[in-house]
Scaffold this motif. Structure first.
Motif, PDB file in Angstrom:
ATOM      1  N   GLY A   1      22.428  26.792 -65.642  1.00 29.30           N
ATOM      2  CA  GLY A   1      23.286  26.802 -66.822  1.00 29.30           C
ATOM      3  C   GLY A   1      24.535  25.961 -66.643  1.00 29.30           C
ATOM      4  N   VAL A   2      25.140  26.049 -65.465  1.00 28.07           N
ATOM      5  CA  VAL A   2      26.346  25.257 -65.198  1.00 28.07           C
ATOM      6  C   VAL A   2      26.017  23.760 -65.192  1.00 28.07           C
ATOM      7  CG1 VAL A   2      28.083  24.715 -63.447  1.00 28.07           C
ATOM      8  CG2 VAL A   2      27.552  27.103 -63.970  1.00 28.07           C
ATOM      9  N   LEU A   3      24.895  23.386 -64.583  1.00 29.48           N
ATOM     10  CA  LEU A   3      24.507  21.973 -64.550  1.00 29.48           C
ATOM     11  C   LEU A   3      24.212  21.442 -65.951  1.00 29.48           C
ATOM     12  CD1 LEU A   3      22.162  21.899 -61.410  1.00 29.48           C
ATOM     13  CD2 LEU A   3      24.479  20.969 -61.601  1.00 29.48           C
ATOM     14  N   PHE A   4      23.557  22.253 -66.769  1.00 34.66           N
ATOM     15  CA  PHE A   4      23.250  21.824 -68.133  1.00 34.66           C
ATOM     16  C   PHE A   4      24.526  21.700 -68.955  1.00 34.66           C
ATOM     17  CE2 PHE A   4      22.096  22.731 -72.577  1.00 34.66           C
ATOM     18  CZ  PHE A   4      21.146  21.744 -72.789  1.00 34.66           C
ATOM     19  N   ALA A   5      25.432  22.649 -68.822  1.00 36.39           N
ATOM     20  CA  ALA A   5      26.681  22.609 -69.573  1.00 36.39           C
ATOM     21  C   ALA A   5      27.532  21.404 -69.195  1.00 36.39           C
ATOM     22  CB  ALA A   5      27.473  23.893 -69.342  1.00 36.39           C
ATOM     23  N   ALA A   6      27.349  20.900 -67.980  1.00 29.42           N
ATOM     24  CA  ALA A   6      28.138  19.749 -67.531  1.00 29.42           C
ATOM     25  C   ALA A   6      27.767  18.467 -68.258  1.00 29.42           C
ATOM     26  CB  ALA A   6      27.964  19.557 -66.028  1.00 29.42           C
ATOM     27  N   GLN A   7      26.600  18.444 -68.934  1.00 32.93           N
ATOM     28  CA  GLN A   7      26.166  17.236 -69.643  1.00 32.93           C
ATOM     29  C   GLN A   7      26.790  17.222 -71.040  1.00 32.93           C
ATOM     30  OE1 GLN A   7      24.514  15.273 -67.557  1.00 32.93           O
ATOM     31  NE2 GLN A   7      24.683  17.011 -66.146  1.00 32.93           N
ATOM     32  N   LYS A   8      28.052  16.926 -71.097  1.00 27.40           N
ATOM     33  CA  LYS A   8      28.796  16.997 -72.361  1.00 27.40           C
ATOM     34  C   LYS A   8      28.454  15.853 -73.301  1.00 27.40           C
ATOM     35  CE  LYS A   8      32.747  17.102 -70.241  1.00 27.40           C
ATOM     36  NZ  LYS A   8      34.221  17.149 -70.014  1.00 27.40           N
ATOM     37  N   GLY A   9      28.028  14.722 -72.771  1.00 31.47           N
ATOM     38  CA  GLY A   9      27.831  13.543 -73.609  1.00 31.47           C
ATOM     39  C   GLY A   9      26.673  13.641 -74.585  1.00 31.47           C
ATOM     40  N   THR A  10      25.718  14.527 -74.327  1.00 29.58           N
ATOM     41  CA  THR A  10      24.542  14.593 -75.193  1.00 29.58           C
ATOM     42  C   THR A  10      24.541  15.804 -76.125  1.00 29.58           C
ATOM     43  OG1 THR A  10      23.346  15.724 -73.403  1.00 29.58           O
ATOM     44  CG2 THR A  10      23.071  13.334 -73.590  1.00 29.58           C
ATOM     45  N   GLN A  11      25.526  16.673 -76.017  1.00 29.35           N
ATOM     46  CA  GLN A  11      25.516  17.848 -76.880  1.00 29.35           C
ATOM     47  C   GLN A  11      25.928  17.478 -78.304  1.00 29.35           C
ATOM     48  OE1 GLN A  11      28.269  20.967 -75.889  1.00 29.35           O
ATOM     49  NE2 GLN A  11      30.037  19.623 -75.730  1.00 29.35           N
ATOM     50  N   PRO A  12      25.394  18.190 -79.303  1.00 35.17           N
ATOM     51  CA  PRO A  12      25.783  17.916 -80.693  1.00 35.17           C
ATOM     52  C   PRO A  12      27.280  18.106 -80.889  1.00 35.17           C
ATOM     53  CG  PRO A  12      23.858  19.344 -80.606  1.00 35.17           C
ATOM     54  CD  PRO A  12      24.383  19.250 -79.206  1.00 35.17           C
TER      55      PRO A  12
ATOM     56  N   PHE B   1      19.893  15.488 -69.906  1.00 31.19           N
ATOM     57  CA  PHE B   1      19.852  16.897 -70.307  1.00 31.19           C
ATOM     58  C   PHE B   1      18.481  17.535 -70.086  1.00 31.19           C
ATOM     59  CE2 PHE B   1      18.917  14.585 -74.297  1.00 31.19           C
ATOM     60  CZ  PHE B   1      17.804  15.247 -74.771  1.00 31.19           C
ATOM     61  N   LEU B   2      17.433  16.733 -69.917  1.00 31.36           N
ATOM     62  CA  LEU B   2      16.107  17.305 -69.708  1.00 31.36           C
ATOM     63  C   LEU B   2      15.980  17.996 -68.355  1.00 31.36           C
ATOM     64  CD1 LEU B   2      13.594  14.679 -71.153  1.00 31.36           C
ATOM     65  CD2 LEU B   2      14.234  16.902 -72.095  1.00 31.36           C
ATOM     66  N   LEU B   3      16.413  17.354 -67.288  1.00 32.19           N
ATOM     67  CA  LEU B   3      16.250  17.937 -65.959  1.00 32.19           C
ATOM     68  C   LEU B   3      17.075  19.213 -65.780  1.00 32.19           C
ATOM     69  CD1 LEU B   3      16.038  14.763 -63.675  1.00 32.19           C
ATOM     70  CD2 LEU B   3      14.195  16.292 -64.411  1.00 32.19           C
ATOM     71  N   PRO B   4      18.388  19.187 -66.050  1.00 35.96           N
ATOM     72  CA  PRO B   4      19.126  20.458 -65.925  1.00 35.96           C
ATOM     73  C   PRO B   4      18.674  21.488 -66.946  1.00 35.96           C
ATOM     74  CG  PRO B   4      20.537  18.749 -66.859  1.00 35.96           C
ATOM     75  CD  PRO B   4      19.291  18.071 -66.385  1.00 35.96           C
ATOM     76  N   GLY B   5      18.211  21.029 -68.108  1.00 34.78           N
ATOM     77  CA  GLY B   5      17.709  21.960 -69.104  1.00 34.78           C
ATOM     78  C   GLY B   5      16.465  22.684 -68.624  1.00 34.78           C
ATOM     79  N   PHE B   6      15.601  21.982 -67.905  1.00 35.06           N
ATOM     80  CA  PHE B   6      14.400  22.620 -67.371  1.00 35.06           C
ATOM     81  C   PHE B   6      14.769  23.682 -66.341  1.00 35.06           C
ATOM     82  CE2 PHE B   6      10.981  22.881 -64.214  1.00 35.06           C
ATOM     83  CZ  PHE B   6       9.931  23.259 -65.025  1.00 35.06           C
ATOM     84  N   ALA B   7      15.720  23.340 -65.473  1.00 33.32           N
ATOM     85  CA  ALA B   7      16.153  24.314 -64.465  1.00 33.32           C
ATOM     86  C   ALA B   7      16.806  25.529 -65.117  1.00 33.32           C
ATOM     87  CB  ALA B   7      17.133  23.649 -63.491  1.00 33.32           C
ATOM     88  N   ALA B   8      17.573  25.305 -66.161  1.00 37.36           N
ATOM     89  CA  ALA B   8      18.308  26.398 -66.794  1.00 37.36           C
ATOM     90  C   ALA B   8      17.401  27.321 -67.594  1.00 37.36           C
ATOM     91  CB  ALA B   8      19.407  25.836 -67.700  1.00 37.36           C
ATOM     92  N   ARG B   9      16.293  26.825 -68.124  1.00 31.80           N
ATOM     93  CA  ARG B   9      15.404  27.680 -68.923  1.00 31.80           C
ATOM     94  C   ARG B   9      14.338  28.361 -68.079  1.00 31.80           C
ATOM     95  NH1 ARG B   9      12.191  23.858 -73.026  1.00 31.80           N
ATOM     96  NH2 ARG B   9      14.179  22.797 -73.104  1.00 31.80           N
TER      97      ARG B   9
END
Length: 436
Positions: free
Chosen positions: A195-206, A27-35
């Motif tokens: 945003g789409v790449l970050f949302a795809a990381q379902k396993g780490t979301q609360p 989630f860090l890498l797509p999160g960086f791109a998304a923010r």
């Protein structure tokens, strides 16, 4: 849920240990791109609208509407993410944002009336994805009960500031070297893809819906676990104090963006705008790295007061800079004072807000920065149009001094829950924990 990171009392939590947390990089890498686009939006709007209208006041006003919309809608997005999951909120949000930013670009280039730009600025700002708070919430899931949470908070602030180094440089380069609209178009595209790449990381979301009450008397007598129920993050008095502090920080960001753009244009070097703002953000980022590496002994409330006092003092001398070199040095010092205040403010959320409402709490703070930034770009734009070049630098001074006064007066509200007061961490996992 047990922490995925183990540590001993004799080992100081560090960045290396944090980044070895299982699943963090997903989630860090797509999160960086998304923010990344978050740091491009305001400056891209200011440069585009100033180009099409010739007025910093009009450009600041349009950017301000975007910031106000984001500040008002972000907490509700955070609340929805707590209840229904980050993916459910993020995917439609990035689609709306990309479409609204594209429409706003078309209207600006078509010399549409100012009211039309205001109208499109509302959905553009309201749909800005709150990726930073979402990443912080994912760290909270990974690091429950771990001393690495303070390190994670510092790491996220450093990551935020890295975006504020790269974002303005990219926005300025695109708007000045390619086309005045290129910055906003790139912002929309990066928001959509990241945003789409970050949302795809379902396993780490609360886990959605695990919102719990923070009151001790809400615990169910049958199993010792907390009763499910919504807790409004803004209902916590300490969070409201932090919101004021973050409003002042937003005034620094917004005031400097407009004032630096006006100053560099007045000396015939508009390309230096991104460089000067990048120096300011670099100071923020470097001090954030240091803050995260220090094992602090002072209480967070005291650290916040000290850091904010330093910020107010540094921001109060910005208006005295009349050369590129002077503004670079003062801007660097201001940036170095921001990170400790931001990091400590986010750290205090851990002791003030129950776990199930922290995404909302983080979005209130992020929204407060956006709201302060929106007010600052409006006021700074008017000052630049009506007074002298550099008058916009008065805005960071006024915002931080006013916020510091509130912090000092209401500092007792930042103490957190008293020792022995149980805070629910979830349902069906662990018994309520005690906050030191």
């Amino acid at each position: 849920m047990a922490s995925t990171v183990t540590s001993t009392s004799s080992s100081r939590p560090g960045y290396g240990q944090l980044l070895r947390t299982r699943g963090a990089w997903t989630f860090l890498l797509p999160g960086f791109a998304a923010r990344q686009p978050f740091a491009m939006l305001t400056l891209s709007l200011v440069l585009l609208v100033q180009h099409t209208t010739g007025s910093y006041g009009a450009a600041g006003a349009v950017a301000a509407v975007t910031g106000v919309s984001m500040a008002l809608f972000a907490p509700y997005g955070g609340r929805l993410a707590d209840r229904h999951g980050q993916r459910a909120v993020l995917l439609p949000g990035v689609l709306v944002h990309a479409a609204a930013a594209l429409a706003l670009t078309v209207l600006a280039l078509a010399d549409a009336p100012l009211w039309a730009l205001f109208a499109l600025a509302v959905p553009t700002g309201a749909s800005v994805p709150q990726v930073g708070p979402m990443v912080r919430a994912r760290w909270g899931v990974k690091l429950q009960g771990s001393p690495l949470m303070v390190t994670a908070t510092a790491f996220e602030s450093v990551t935020d500031e890295l975006t504020f180094v790269l974002g303005p440089l990219l926005a300025t380069a695109l708007c000045t070297a390619v086309h005045p609209a290129a910055g906003l178009l790139a912002e929309a595209g990066l928001t959509l893809v990241g945003g789409v790449l970050f949302a795809a990381q379902k396993g780490t979301q609360p886990v959605a819906g695990k919102v719990v009450s923070a009151r001790a008397d809400d615990a169910d007598a049958g199993d010792g676990h907390a009763r499910v129920g919504h807790v409004s993050a803004l209902g916590v008095p300490g969070v409201r104090v932090l919101v004021v502090a973050f409003l002042g920080i937003g005034c620094v960001f917004g005031g400097m963006q407009v004032a630096l753009a006006a100053f560099t244009e007045s000396i015939g070097e508009p390309g230096l705008n991104g460089v000067l703002y990048g120096v300011f953000a670099a100071g923020n980022m470097l001090s954030g790295v240091v803050c995260g590496a220090i094992a602090w002994k002072a209480a967070p409330r005291r650290r916040l007061l000290v850091a904010y006092t330093a910020l107010a003092v540094a921001a109060s001398v910005l208006w005295t800079g009349h050369s590129v070199a002077a503004l670079a040095v003062i801007g660097l010092l201001v940036g170095m004072c921001i990170a400790p205040a931001l990091i400590t403010g986010y750290t205090l959320v851990e002791s003030l807000v129950p776990a199930g409402s922290r995404t909302e709490a983080f979005t209130w703070l992020t929204g407060a920065v956006a709201l302060g930034q929106a007010a600052a770009v409006t006021v700074a734009g008017q000052l630049e149009d009506r007074l002298w070049d550099g008058a916009g630098f008065l805005v960071p001074m006024g915002g931080t001094v006013a916020a510091l006064a509130v912090l000092v007066a209401l500092r007792s509200l930042l103490a957190g829950r008293p020792s022995g007061h149980p805070v629910a961490r979830g349902v069906g996992h662990r018994a309520p924990m005690t906050v030191d």
